[in-house]
Write a protein that holds these residues in place. Sequence first.
Motif, PDB file in Angstrom:
ATOM      1  N   ASP A  80     -58.689  18.888 -70.002  1.00  0.00           N
ATOM      2  CA  ASP A  80     -60.130  18.707 -69.828  1.00  0.00           C
ATOM      3  C   ASP A  80     -60.478  18.514 -68.343  1.00  0.00           C
ATOM      4  O   ASP A  80     -61.299  17.677 -67.982  1.00  0.00           O
ATOM      5  CB  ASP A  80     -60.634  17.522 -70.657  1.00  0.00           C
ATOM      6  N   GLY A  81     -59.811  19.297 -67.493  1.00  0.00           N
ATOM      7  CA  GLY A  81     -60.094  19.250 -66.059  1.00  0.00           C
ATOM      8  C   GLY A  81     -59.159  18.382 -65.253  1.00  0.00           C
ATOM      9  O   GLY A  81     -59.296  18.313 -64.023  1.00  0.00           O
ATOM     10  N   SER A  82     -58.207  17.710 -65.893  1.00  0.00           N
ATOM     11  CA  SER A  82     -57.283  16.826 -65.181  1.00  0.00           C
ATOM     12  C   SER A  82     -55.892  17.435 -65.104  1.00  0.00           C
ATOM     13  O   SER A  82     -55.323  17.816 -66.124  1.00  0.00           O
ATOM     14  CB  SER A  82     -57.194  15.459 -65.882  1.00  0.00           C
ATOM     15  N   GLY A  83     -55.359  17.526 -63.880  1.00  0.00           N
ATOM     16  CA  GLY A  83     -54.011  18.027 -63.697  1.00  0.00           C
ATOM     17  C   GLY A  83     -53.507  17.700 -62.307  1.00  0.00           C
ATOM     18  O   GLY A  83     -54.278  17.697 -61.338  1.00  0.00           O
ATOM     19  N   LEU A  84     -52.229  17.400 -62.199  1.00  0.00           N
ATOM     20  CA  LEU A  84     -51.592  17.054 -60.931  1.00  0.00           C
ATOM     21  C   LEU A  84     -50.254  17.767 -60.865  1.00  0.00           C
ATOM     22  O   LEU A  84     -49.521  17.817 -61.858  1.00  0.00           O
ATOM     23  CB  LEU A  84     -51.399  15.541 -60.827  1.00  0.00           C
ATOM     24  N   ALA A  85     -49.918  18.336 -59.690  1.00  0.00           N
ATOM     25  CA  ALA A  85     -48.645  19.039 -59.536  1.00  0.00           C
ATOM     26  C   ALA A  85     -48.022  18.711 -58.191  1.00  0.00           C
ATOM     27  O   ALA A  85     -48.724  18.521 -57.186  1.00  0.00           O
ATOM     28  CB  ALA A  85     -48.848  20.547 -59.665  1.00  0.00           C
ATOM     29  N   LEU A  86     -46.700  18.652 -58.181  1.00  0.00           N
ATOM     30  CA  LEU A  86     -45.927  18.404 -56.969  1.00  0.00           C
ATOM     31  C   LEU A  86     -44.956  19.562 -56.741  1.00  0.00           C
ATOM     32  O   LEU A  86     -44.416  20.131 -57.695  1.00  0.00           O
ATOM     33  CB  LEU A  86     -45.121  17.107 -57.101  1.00  0.00           C
ATOM     34  N   TRP A  87     -44.735  19.871 -55.469  1.00  0.00           N
ATOM     35  CA  TRP A  87     -43.758  20.883 -55.032  1.00  0.00           C
ATOM     36  C   TRP A  87     -42.959  20.257 -53.910  1.00  0.00           C
ATOM     37  O   TRP A  87     -43.524  19.640 -53.006  1.00  0.00           O
ATOM     38  CB  TRP A  87     -44.518  22.101 -54.541  1.00  0.00           C
ATOM     39  N   ALA A  88     -41.651  20.378 -53.965  1.00  0.00           N
ATOM     40  CA  ALA A  88     -40.824  19.759 -52.928  1.00  0.00           C
ATOM     41  C   ALA A  88     -39.668  20.673 -52.574  1.00  0.00           C
ATOM     42  O   ALA A  88     -39.147  21.399 -53.420  1.00  0.00           O
ATOM     43  CB  ALA A  88     -40.290  18.408 -53.408  1.00  0.00           C
ATOM     44  N   ILE A  89     -39.270  20.614 -51.298  1.00  0.00           N
ATOM     45  CA  ILE A  89     -38.144  21.398 -50.811  1.00  0.00           C
ATOM     46  C   ILE A  89     -37.147  20.486 -50.112  1.00  0.00           C
ATOM     47  O   ILE A  89     -37.536  19.597 -49.344  1.00  0.00           O
ATOM     48  CB  ILE A  89     -38.614  22.535 -49.870  1.00  0.00           C
ATOM     49  N   THR A  90     -35.877  20.663 -50.418  1.00  0.00           N
ATOM     50  CA  THR A  90     -34.806  20.037 -49.643  1.00  0.00           C
ATOM     51  C   THR A  90     -34.219  21.134 -48.769  1.00  0.00           C
ATOM     52  O   THR A  90     -33.863  22.213 -49.259  1.00  0.00           O
ATOM     53  CB  THR A  90     -33.713  19.433 -50.543  1.00  0.00           C
ATOM     54  N   ASP A  91     -34.111  20.874 -47.479  1.00  0.00           N
ATOM     55  CA  ASP A  91     -33.758  21.923 -46.526  1.00  0.00           C
ATOM     56  C   ASP A  91     -33.121  21.277 -45.299  1.00  0.00           C
ATOM     57  O   ASP A  91     -33.809  20.942 -44.328  1.00  0.00           O
ATOM     58  CB  ASP A  91     -35.022  22.706 -46.156  1.00  0.00           C
ATOM     59  N   LYS A  92     -31.802  21.122 -45.322  1.00  0.00           N
ATOM     60  CA  LYS A  92     -31.146  20.393 -44.233  1.00  0.00           C
ATOM     61  C   LYS A  92     -31.142  21.168 -42.925  1.00  0.00           C
ATOM     62  O   LYS A  92     -30.918  20.594 -41.854  1.00  0.00           O
ATOM     63  CB  LYS A  92     -29.718  20.029 -44.628  1.00  0.00           C
ATOM     64  N   PHE A  93     -31.412  22.482 -42.978  1.00  0.00           N
ATOM     65  CA  PHE A  93     -31.462  23.271 -41.755  1.00  0.00           C
ATOM     66  C   PHE A  93     -32.888  23.472 -41.252  1.00  0.00           C
ATOM     67  O   PHE A  93     -33.098  24.111 -40.225  1.00  0.00           O
ATOM     68  CB  PHE A  93     -30.810  24.638 -41.980  1.00  0.00           C
ATOM     69  N   GLY A  94     -33.880  22.946 -41.969  1.00  0.00           N
ATOM     70  CA  GLY A  94     -35.273  23.148 -41.593  1.00  0.00           C
ATOM     71  C   GLY A  94     -35.911  21.901 -41.014  1.00  0.00           C
ATOM     72  O   GLY A  94     -35.327  20.809 -41.021  1.00  0.00           O
ATOM     73  N   SER A  95     -37.127  22.082 -40.515  1.00  0.00           N
ATOM     74  CA  SER A  95     -37.919  20.970 -39.988  1.00  0.00           C
ATOM     75  C   SER A  95     -39.358  21.135 -40.483  1.00  0.00           C
ATOM     76  O   SER A  95     -39.902  22.247 -40.471  1.00  0.00           O
ATOM     77  CB  SER A  95     -37.907  20.947 -38.457  1.00  0.00           C
ATOM     78  N   TYR A  96     -39.966  20.020 -40.889  1.00  0.00           N
ATOM     79  CA  TYR A  96     -41.317  20.042 -41.433  1.00  0.00           C
ATOM     80  C   TYR A  96     -42.084  18.837 -40.904  1.00  0.00           C
ATOM     81  O   TYR A  96     -41.521  17.752 -40.736  1.00  0.00           O
ATOM     82  CB  TYR A  96     -41.284  19.997 -42.972  1.00  0.00           C
ATOM     83  N   GLY A  97     -43.364  19.033 -40.654  1.00  0.00           N
ATOM     84  CA  GLY A  97     -44.194  17.924 -40.203  1.00  0.00           C
ATOM     85  C   GLY A  97     -45.640  18.171 -40.564  1.00  0.00           C
ATOM     86  O   GLY A  97     -46.071  19.317 -40.745  1.00  0.00           O
ATOM     87  N   THR A  98     -46.409  17.089 -40.688  1.00  0.00           N
ATOM     88  CA  THR A  98     -47.826  17.225 -41.025  1.00  0.00           C
ATOM     89  C   THR A  98     -48.675  16.336 -40.129  1.00  0.00           C
ATOM     90  O   THR A  98     -48.204  15.351 -39.568  1.00  0.00           O
ATOM     91  CB  THR A  98     -48.104  16.850 -42.499  1.00  0.00           C
ATOM     92  N   GLY A  99     -49.928  16.714 -40.022  1.00  0.00           N
ATOM     93  CA  GLY A  99     -50.911  15.904 -39.308  1.00  0.00           C
ATOM     94  C   GLY A  99     -52.252  16.003 -39.998  1.00  0.00           C
ATOM     95  O   GLY A  99     -52.595  17.056 -40.560  1.00  0.00           O
ATOM     96  N   LEU A 100     -53.012  14.921 -40.001  1.00  0.00           N
ATOM     97  CA  LEU A 100     -54.327  14.904 -40.634  1.00  0.00           C
ATOM     98  C   LEU A 100     -55.317  14.217 -39.713  1.00  0.00           C
ATOM     99  O   LEU A 100     -55.022  13.163 -39.147  1.00  0.00           O
ATOM    100  CB  LEU A 100     -54.269  14.194 -41.987  1.00  0.00           C
TER     101      LEU A 100
END
Length: 404
Positions: A80-100
Motif C-alpha cells: 500500500d505504498g510502503s517499501g524499503l530496499a538496501l543494496w550493498a557491495i563488498t569490494d576490497k580493491f575499491g574505494s567509495y565515499g559520499t557527501g551531502l
Amino acid sequence: MKIATAFSVARQTQEACCEAITSLKQQLCHPPDFIVCYYSANYQYLQIAKNLQFAFLSIPMIACSSCRGVFTQAGFHSNDGSGLALWAITDKFGSYGTGLEYIQKDSDIASIRKACQKALLKALDDAKRPGELPELIWLHSSPGYEEQMITALEELVGGQVPIVGGSAADQSISGHWSLFNQTAMATQGVAVAALFPGGEIGYSFHSGYVTSRALGIVTASHHRTIQSIDSRPAADVYFEAIGADSHQVDSSSILPLSAFYPIGRLAGHLDSLPFYQLAHPRAITDGGGLKLFADVHCGDELYLMEGSRESLIQRGGRVTQMSLTEPFSRQKPIGALIIYCAGCMLAIEHDIEEVVASIRNSLVEPLPFVGAFTYGEQGHFITGRNGHGNLMSSAVVFYQRERT
C-alpha cells in the motif's frame, strides 16, 4: 567483490529497517564498503537514517526517497505504498565515499552549484581519493535544479565522468522527499557518491520513446516553463499535436496523459541514430504555457515523443541490457543499480512487476539489483555527455575483474 540486496514492506519504519538490515547482514561475510538505500516517503526517514548509521557505522552510504515503493531482483516491493530496499557491495580493491549538503528552498543558482561541488569534494575525501577522477558519480537531490548540479559537478571533474542517478520522490509530488548519507540528512539538498570500484562498470541512459513529429522552436521560456512554441501558446501546440483539448485537461489528468507523450530535445547522434532527452509536461499555466520537470531554453527544437504501455514495460530491460557492454563481455557481471522514472511507473503501475521481470531477464543470469522510482533521471548518454531528463531510465552494471 560481492553485491547483496534486501527489502521489507513492513508498514512501520522500525520493523522495516530491522527486517532489511538483518537480511542484508546475513548475506554478507564482511562489512560492506558502500550501501545504497531506497525507501517510500511515507516512512520516517530520520529513523531509517539512524538505524542504518548505527548498524553500519561509518560505512559510506547514500539514500533517497522513492515514489510508492522500490524494487529489487525479487520484484516490486510496496505494501500500500510502503517499501524499503538496501543494496550493498563488498569490494576490497575499491574505494567509495559520499557527501551531502543541505540546500535552502530559495537558494540562488550560485549557492546550489557551490553546495553540489562541496558535496562531491566531501565524497572524494570520504573515499580517501581527493583530487582524483571517480569512475562514476552517483547523484541524488531534491527536484528542481538538476541541470545546474550536473554543470557544477562537471566543472570539477569534466564531462567524461558519468553522472548517474535520480531526483528524490514522494507519494504525490507534495514535497515530502528526503535524502541522507552516513553523517547527514536533508529534505532539500544534494547527495553525491564518488565510486572507484575494484572492477569495471557499464552504464546506459535510455528513454524508450519514439519520435512522433516536430513541435517547433521554443520562442519564449522561463526555467522549466515553455511559454510559446513558434510564437503560439505552448499548451495549444502540444495538445493539438496529441489530439487533445487543453481546456479539458486539468492538473489531475495531465501527468498520466503526458507520460505517454513527453517532449523531446535532440541529445545527439550515434552514427545516424538520434538520441533524445525528455521533458515531462506537468501543468498548464494561466497564459497557456507548459510547466515541465526539466529546463528548456529559447531556441530549443522540440519533438513530440510517443510511448506505449509495452514500451514502458520493456525499456527497464533495454536500459540494463545496454549496460552489458562489449568491452566487459569477458568479465563477470555481479549486480546493478537501476533508476526508473516515477511518472512512467504511475502510468503503468499495475504492470510494474513486468518491468522488474524485464530487467531481471536482461541480466541473463540471476543478479542482485535495486531500483528507485524518481522525479527526474540523470545519466550519461551513449553520445558521450551527461544529462537530466524525465520519463527516462538509467542503469549501472558492476563487473568482477579477474585478478592473477
